[in-house]
Design a protein around this motif. Structure first.
Motif, PDB file in Angstrom:
ATOM      1  N   ASP A 170      46.118  33.907  40.819  1.00 47.12           N
ATOM      2  CA  ASP A 170      47.189  34.665  41.476  1.00 47.12           C
ATOM      3  C   ASP A 170      46.739  35.102  42.864  1.00 47.12           C
ATOM      4  O   ASP A 170      45.674  35.702  43.030  1.00 47.12           O
ATOM      5  CB  ASP A 170      47.560  35.895  40.639  1.00 47.12           C
ATOM      6  N   ARG A 171      47.558  34.806  43.848  1.00 44.52           N
ATOM      7  CA  ARG A 171      47.309  35.190  45.227  1.00 44.52           C
ATOM      8  C   ARG A 171      48.580  35.829  45.781  1.00 44.52           C
ATOM      9  O   ARG A 171      49.680  35.592  45.270  1.00 44.52           O
ATOM     10  CB  ARG A 171      46.933  33.961  46.063  1.00 44.52           C
ATOM     11  N   PRO A 172      48.474  36.642  46.833  1.00 44.09           N
ATOM     12  CA  PRO A 172      49.665  37.311  47.370  1.00 44.09           C
ATOM     13  C   PRO A 172      50.801  36.358  47.707  1.00 44.09           C
ATOM     14  O   PRO A 172      51.977  36.696  47.532  1.00 44.09           O
ATOM     15  CB  PRO A 172      49.123  38.013  48.616  1.00 44.09           C
ATOM     16  N   ALA A 173      50.477  35.167  48.175  1.00 40.48           N
ATOM     17  CA  ALA A 173      51.527  34.224  48.562  1.00 40.48           C
ATOM     18  C   ALA A 173      51.959  33.316  47.413  1.00 40.48           C
ATOM     19  O   ALA A 173      52.779  32.418  47.613  1.00 40.48           O
ATOM     20  CB  ALA A 173      51.049  33.366  49.736  1.00 40.48           C
ATOM     21  N   GLY A 174      51.402  33.538  46.207  1.00 38.38           N
ATOM     22  CA  GLY A 174      51.776  32.713  45.064  1.00 38.38           C
ATOM     23  C   GLY A 174      50.553  32.174  44.350  1.00 38.38           C
ATOM     24  O   GLY A 174      49.422  32.292  44.813  1.00 38.38           O
ATOM     25  N   GLN A 175      50.791  31.553  43.204  1.00 38.58           N
ATOM     26  CA  GLN A 175      49.697  31.026  42.402  1.00 38.58           C
ATOM     27  C   GLN A 175      49.099  29.759  43.014  1.00 38.58           C
ATOM     28  O   GLN A 175      49.796  28.948  43.622  1.00 38.58           O
ATOM     29  CB  GLN A 175      50.192  30.701  40.986  1.00 38.58           C
ATOM     30  N   LEU A 176      47.768  29.627  42.807  1.00 42.84           N
ATOM     31  CA  LEU A 176      47.065  28.389  43.118  1.00 42.84           C
ATOM     32  C   LEU A 176      46.700  27.738  41.790  1.00 42.84           C
ATOM     33  O   LEU A 176      46.107  28.389  40.927  1.00 42.84           O
ATOM     34  CB  LEU A 176      45.804  28.664  43.937  1.00 42.84           C
ATOM     35  N   ASP A 177      47.020  26.473  41.610  1.00 38.20           N
ATOM     36  CA  ASP A 177      46.788  25.875  40.297  1.00 38.20           C
ATOM     37  C   ASP A 177      45.309  25.622  40.024  1.00 38.20           C
ATOM     38  O   ASP A 177      44.904  25.472  38.874  1.00 38.20           O
ATOM     39  CB  ASP A 177      47.612  24.593  40.103  1.00 38.20           C
ATOM     40  N   ASP A 225      46.188  31.246  52.454  1.00 38.47           N
ATOM     41  CA  ASP A 225      46.578  32.649  52.279  1.00 38.47           C
ATOM     42  C   ASP A 225      45.302  33.481  52.348  1.00 38.47           C
ATOM     43  O   ASP A 225      44.536  33.546  51.382  1.00 38.47           O
ATOM     44  CB  ASP A 225      47.282  32.787  50.922  1.00 38.47           C
ATOM     45  N   VAL A 226      45.060  34.104  53.495  1.00 38.38           N
ATOM     46  CA  VAL A 226      43.750  34.693  53.788  1.00 38.38           C
ATOM     47  C   VAL A 226      43.769  36.202  53.565  1.00 38.38           C
ATOM     48  O   VAL A 226      44.667  36.903  54.050  1.00 38.38           O
ATOM     49  CB  VAL A 226      43.332  34.369  55.243  1.00 38.38           C
ATOM     50  N   ASP A 227      42.756  36.710  52.857  1.00 41.66           N
ATOM     51  CA  ASP A 227      42.653  38.141  52.590  1.00 41.66           C
ATOM     52  C   ASP A 227      42.447  38.932  53.883  1.00 41.66           C
ATOM     53  O   ASP A 227      41.835  38.451  54.847  1.00 41.66           O
ATOM     54  CB  ASP A 227      41.477  38.424  51.645  1.00 41.66           C
ATOM     55  N   ALA A 228      42.934  40.178  53.861  1.00 42.75           N
ATOM     56  CA  ALA A 228      42.899  41.025  55.065  1.00 42.75           C
ATOM     57  C   ALA A 228      41.481  41.261  55.554  1.00 42.75           C
ATOM     58  O   ALA A 228      41.226  41.263  56.773  1.00 42.75           O
ATOM     59  CB  ALA A 228      43.593  42.361  54.774  1.00 42.75           C
ATOM     60  N   VAL A 237      36.430  37.677  47.545  1.00 42.38           N
ATOM     61  CA  VAL A 237      35.503  37.776  46.425  1.00 42.38           C
ATOM     62  C   VAL A 237      36.034  36.980  45.236  1.00 42.38           C
ATOM     63  O   VAL A 237      37.242  36.767  45.091  1.00 42.38           O
ATOM     64  CB  VAL A 237      35.278  39.241  45.970  1.00 42.38           C
ATOM     65  N   LEU A 238      35.117  36.554  44.384  1.00 40.46           N
ATOM     66  CA  LEU A 238      35.427  36.077  43.037  1.00 40.46           C
ATOM     67  C   LEU A 238      34.586  36.894  42.068  1.00 40.46           C
ATOM     68  O   LEU A 238      33.406  37.164  42.335  1.00 40.46           O
ATOM     69  CB  LEU A 238      35.086  34.589  42.873  1.00 40.46           C
ATOM     70  N   GLU A 239      35.172  37.286  40.949  1.00 40.55           N
ATOM     71  CA  GLU A 239      34.452  38.106  39.976  1.00 40.55           C
ATOM     72  C   GLU A 239      33.361  37.291  39.295  1.00 40.55           C
ATOM     73  O   GLU A 239      33.532  36.099  39.008  1.00 40.55           O
ATOM     74  CB  GLU A 239      35.412  38.653  38.925  1.00 40.55           C
ATOM     75  N   ALA A 240      32.244  37.929  39.025  1.00 40.05           N
ATOM     76  CA  ALA A 240      31.178  37.292  38.265  1.00 40.05           C
ATOM     77  C   ALA A 240      31.573  37.220  36.795  1.00 40.05           C
ATOM     78  O   ALA A 240      32.224  38.118  36.263  1.00 40.05           O
ATOM     79  CB  ALA A 240      29.879  38.082  38.409  1.00 40.05           C
ATOM     80  N   GLY A 241      31.181  36.129  36.143  1.00 41.21           N
ATOM     81  CA  GLY A 241      31.427  35.982  34.717  1.00 41.21           C
ATOM     82  C   GLY A 241      32.762  35.395  34.338  1.00 41.21           C
ATOM     83  O   GLY A 241      33.045  35.239  33.156  1.00 41.21           O
ATOM     84  N   GLN A 242      33.583  35.053  35.326  1.00 37.15           N
ATOM     85  CA  GLN A 242      34.886  34.447  35.054  1.00 37.15           C
ATOM     86  C   GLN A 242      34.792  32.923  35.171  1.00 37.15           C
ATOM     87  O   GLN A 242      34.118  32.403  36.056  1.00 37.15           O
ATOM     88  CB  GLN A 242      35.934  34.971  36.030  1.00 37.15           C
ATOM     89  N   ASP A 243      35.491  32.213  34.284  1.00 38.90           N
ATOM     90  CA  ASP A 243      35.522  30.753  34.345  1.00 38.90           C
ATOM     91  C   ASP A 243      36.650  30.226  35.227  1.00 38.90           C
ATOM     92  O   ASP A 243      36.657  29.043  35.571  1.00 38.90           O
ATOM     93  CB  ASP A 243      35.688  30.163  32.942  1.00 38.90           C
ATOM     94  N   TYR A 244      37.627  31.054  35.553  1.00 39.45           N
ATOM     95  CA  TYR A 244      38.755  30.667  36.403  1.00 39.45           C
ATOM     96  C   TYR A 244      39.417  29.374  35.897  1.00 39.45           C
ATOM     97  O   TYR A 244      39.631  28.423  36.643  1.00 39.45           O
ATOM     98  CB  TYR A 244      38.314  30.548  37.860  1.00 39.45           C
ATOM     99  N   LEU A 245      39.742  29.392  34.621  1.00 38.11           N
ATOM    100  CA  LEU A 245      40.400  28.243  34.005  1.00 38.11           C
ATOM    101  C   LEU A 245      41.902  28.234  34.243  1.00 38.11           C
ATOM    102  O   LEU A 245      42.538  27.180  34.167  1.00 38.11           O
ATOM    103  CB  LEU A 245      40.124  28.222  32.494  1.00 38.11           C
ATOM    104  N   GLU A 246      42.473  29.392  34.497  1.00 36.72           N
ATOM    105  CA  GLU A 246      43.915  29.517  34.676  1.00 36.72           C
ATOM    106  C   GLU A 246      44.273  29.529  36.162  1.00 36.72           C
ATOM    107  O   GLU A 246      43.400  29.744  37.016  1.00 36.72           O
ATOM    108  CB  GLU A 246      44.417  30.802  34.009  1.00 36.72           C
TER     109      GLU A 246
END
Length: 472
Positions: free
Chosen positions: A397-404, A270-273, A385-394
Motif C-alpha cells: 500500500d502506497r499513498p498513490a495506490g497499491q504496488l503489486d 510515488d516518493v515519500d516526503a 523505509v521497509l520494516e524488518a522481518g516482513q516478507d512483503y508477499l502481498e
C-alpha cells in the motif's frame, strides 16, 4: 583511508585493528545480525604479516616497490561473493553444504591489494530481495533503527559497515542491491557500468549486474573501485583498459559550473516526503556551490519499467534460482518463491527479444532527459523505509495506490536497465524514523568520474550521518 595512514606510520597495528573489529562484532552484532561468520585465526595471521611488512618498511628493510594499497585492511565479504574454502549456500537450503572452491574475482582482487577477508555478511536468499533475512541467518536489522531493514540484497554488508564492523564490504547490484542498502544506512554505494567489474558465470553475463563495495566515504569508494575494475580471465564480459578514478576530490568546488539535471520521481514513482526533503537539500547545496541545477522530466512509465525488468529477472535470475533448487520451488523461502513466480510469469508474457526492445525505449528516455547535462540526480528509493522481518508477499500500500510487487517502491531499477550508466548512491539526510534517505547520481555511459565529483561535493556540503552504534 585514515586507518591505512595509521598503519604506515605505525600508529596502529593491523593486528590490533582487526582484533578491535572482531570484539566490536562480538559485542554489537546481536543488535543488527549482519555477520555470518568470522575467520579469526587466518585473518590474524595475515594481519601479523602485514604488521611485519609495515615495521620493516619503516626501518628501510621493506619490500621492493610500493606496498600493496590496502595492506592489512580488514574486509567484510557479502556471502554472495565466494571466499575459498568457506560455505557458499546463498542462504538457501537448496545449496546446503556448498563450499567455495575459489575466491570471487573481486575478493581475489581486493586480497591481492592487501585486504584481509575476515568476516562474511548476510544476504536474502540468492540475493533476491531488497530486505535481508533468511531462515538460516535470521533477520538483519538497520543500525540506525532496528525496527527497519538495512535493505538488500547487500543488507548485511551495509549494516556491518554502518555499525563500524569494518571500513568496507563487498556488495552487488542487479536491481539496486548496492544502492538501496546505501540509502537506508547512510553509506556510499557505487553501481559500476556493466563490464567494469568481474563476476562468475552464468550471471556475469547478466547485463543488469555490477559488483562493488559499500563504504563510508566517496574517496574510499573510488579507491576500492580502482582495485576492482578491469578485464579478468574468469569473466569474458569485462572490459579494458581499466578506468582509473581520482581518489582526491576538490569537494564543493568541483561542481561549480556543472550542469545537473534533477528528477523528483523519474516521471512515475510515488516518493515519500522525507525522501523528497533529502533531495531538496542536495539540490539547494549543489546550487549554492555553483552548479546549474535544472529539473527535468524523465517521463518513465512504472508499468513498463516493471514489465521489462520482471521479465528480465524471470529469464535469468529466477531461472538460475530454480536451477540451483533442482526445479523444486518448495525448497525456497516464501519471498523467493514469490519472486520466482512473479518474474517467471512476466517472462512467459515477454520474450527476451521483446524485453530488449522495451529496454531500448527506456534507455533512450533517460538519454534524452540527460542530454546537455553532466549528471542526473534523483532519489534512490521512493519509499523511505521497509520494516524488518516482513516478507512483503502481498501488494504494497502506497499513498498513490497499491504496488503489486514491493520492488516497484525503489527507483534503482531504471539504471540497471540502462546499465552502462555509472550510478553513485550517497546519503541526503535522515528521516523521522532515524533511518537515512539518499540520492543516486547518474552519469553518462562510462563517465564514472562525474558521479564521484558530485558525490564528493555532496559529502562536503551535507556531511553523511553515522549510526547510533558509531556514536553519531
Amino acid at each position: 583511508m585514515e586507518v591505512l595512514s595509521a598503519f604506515r606510520s605505525l600508529e596502529l597495528s593491523p593486528v590490533d585493528y582487526l582484533d578491535a573489529l572482531i570484539e566490536r562484532i562480538e559485542a554489537l552484532d546481536g543488535t543488527v545480525n549482519a555477520v555470518i561468520d568470522v575467520m579469526g585465526e587466518p585473518a590474524r595471521e595475515e594481519a601479523a604479516e602485514a604488521a611485519r611488512v609495515y615495521a620493516a618498511q619503516s626501518f628501510g628493510r621493506g619490500v621492493d616497490g610500493p606496498l600493496p594499497p590496502l595492506l592489512g585492511l580488514p574486509l567484510l565479504v557479502k556471502e554472495l561473493h565466494d571466499v575459498e574454502g568457506m560455505s557458499a549456500t546463498r542462504g538457501s537450503r537448496a545449496l546446503a553444504g556448498a563450499v567455495a572452491d575459489a575466491d570471487h574475482p573481486i575478493v581475489d582482487r581486493l586480497r591481492a591489494a592487501g585486504a584481509i577477508p575476515f568476516a562474511r555478511t548476510t544476504t536474502p536468499e540468492f540475493s533476491c530481495a531488497t530486505f535481508t533475512q533468511t531462515a538460516a541467518w535470521g533477520i538483519t536489522r538497520n543500525p540506525f533503527n532496528p525496527d527497519f531493514t538495512p535493505g538488500g540484497s547487500s543488507g548485511g554488508s551495509a549494516a556491518a559497515v554502518a555499525a563500524g564492523f569494518g571500513p568496507l564490504a563487498t556488495a552487488s547490484d542487479i536491481a539496486g542491491s548496492t544502492r538501496i542498502p546505501a540509502a537506508f544506512t547512510g553509506l556510499v554505494g557505487f553501481k559500476t557500468p556493466y563490464g567494469r567489474t568481474p563476476a562468475v558465470p552464468p550471471l556475469n553475463a547478466d547485463w543488469y549486474r555490477g559488483d562493488h563495495v559499500l563504504t563510508r566515504s566517496v574517496a574510499d569508494s573510488a579507491l576500492a573501485t580502482n582495485l576492482i575494475v578491469g578485464t579478468h580471465p574468469r569473466d569474458h564480459v569485462t572490459i579494458g583498459p581499466a578506468h582509473v578514478l581520482p581518489t582526491e576530490f576538490t569537494g564543493a568546488a568541483g561542481v561549480a559550473g556543472m550542469r545537473v539535471a534533477v528528477s523528483r520521481d523519474l516521471g512515475c514513482y510515488d516518493v515519500d516526503a522525507e525522501v523528497l526533503a533529502g533531495l531538496d537539500s542536495v539540490v539547494a547545496a549543489l546550487a549554492d556551490a555553483g552548479a546549474e541545477v535544472v529539473e527535468v522530466d524523465v517521463g518513465l512509465s512504472l508499468a513498463e519499467v516493471n514489465e521489462v525488468s520482471s521479465a528480465h529477472y524471470g529469464h535469468l535470475a529466477a531461472a538460475n534460482m530454480l536451477r540451483a533448487a533442482g526445479g523444486d520451488i518448495g525448497l525456497l523461502e516464501p519471498y523467493s518463491q514469490r519472486f520466482v513466480e512473479y518474474t517467471r510469469a512476466h517472462a512467459e508474457r515477454v520474450s527476451l527479444l521483446d524485453s530488449l526492445l522495451m529496454e531500448s525505449r527506456i534507455q533512450q528516455q533517460i538519454a534524452a532527459a540527460m542530454a546537455g547535462f553532466d549528471v542526473l540526480v534523483t532519489p534512490t528509493s521512493a519509499i523511505a523505509v521497509l520494516e524488518a522481518g516482513q516478507d512483503y508477499l502481498e501488494p504494497l500500500d502506497r499513498p498513490a495506490g497499491q504496488l503489486d510487487f514491493y520492488w516497484q517502491a525503489h527507483m534503482a531499477v531504471p539504471f540497471n536497465i540502462a546499465n552502462r550508466h555509472p550510478v553513485l548512491a550517497v546519503p541526503s539526510g535522515v528521516g523521522p524514523t532515524g533511518v537515512p534517505v539518499g540520492v543516486q547520481i547518474v552519469g553518462h555511459p562510462y563517465a564514472d568520474d562525474s558521479v564521484f565529483t558530485v558525490g564528493a561535493a555532496i559529502e562536503e556540503l551535507l556531511p553523511f550521518p553515522q549510526s547510533p552504534l558509531m556514536g553519531g
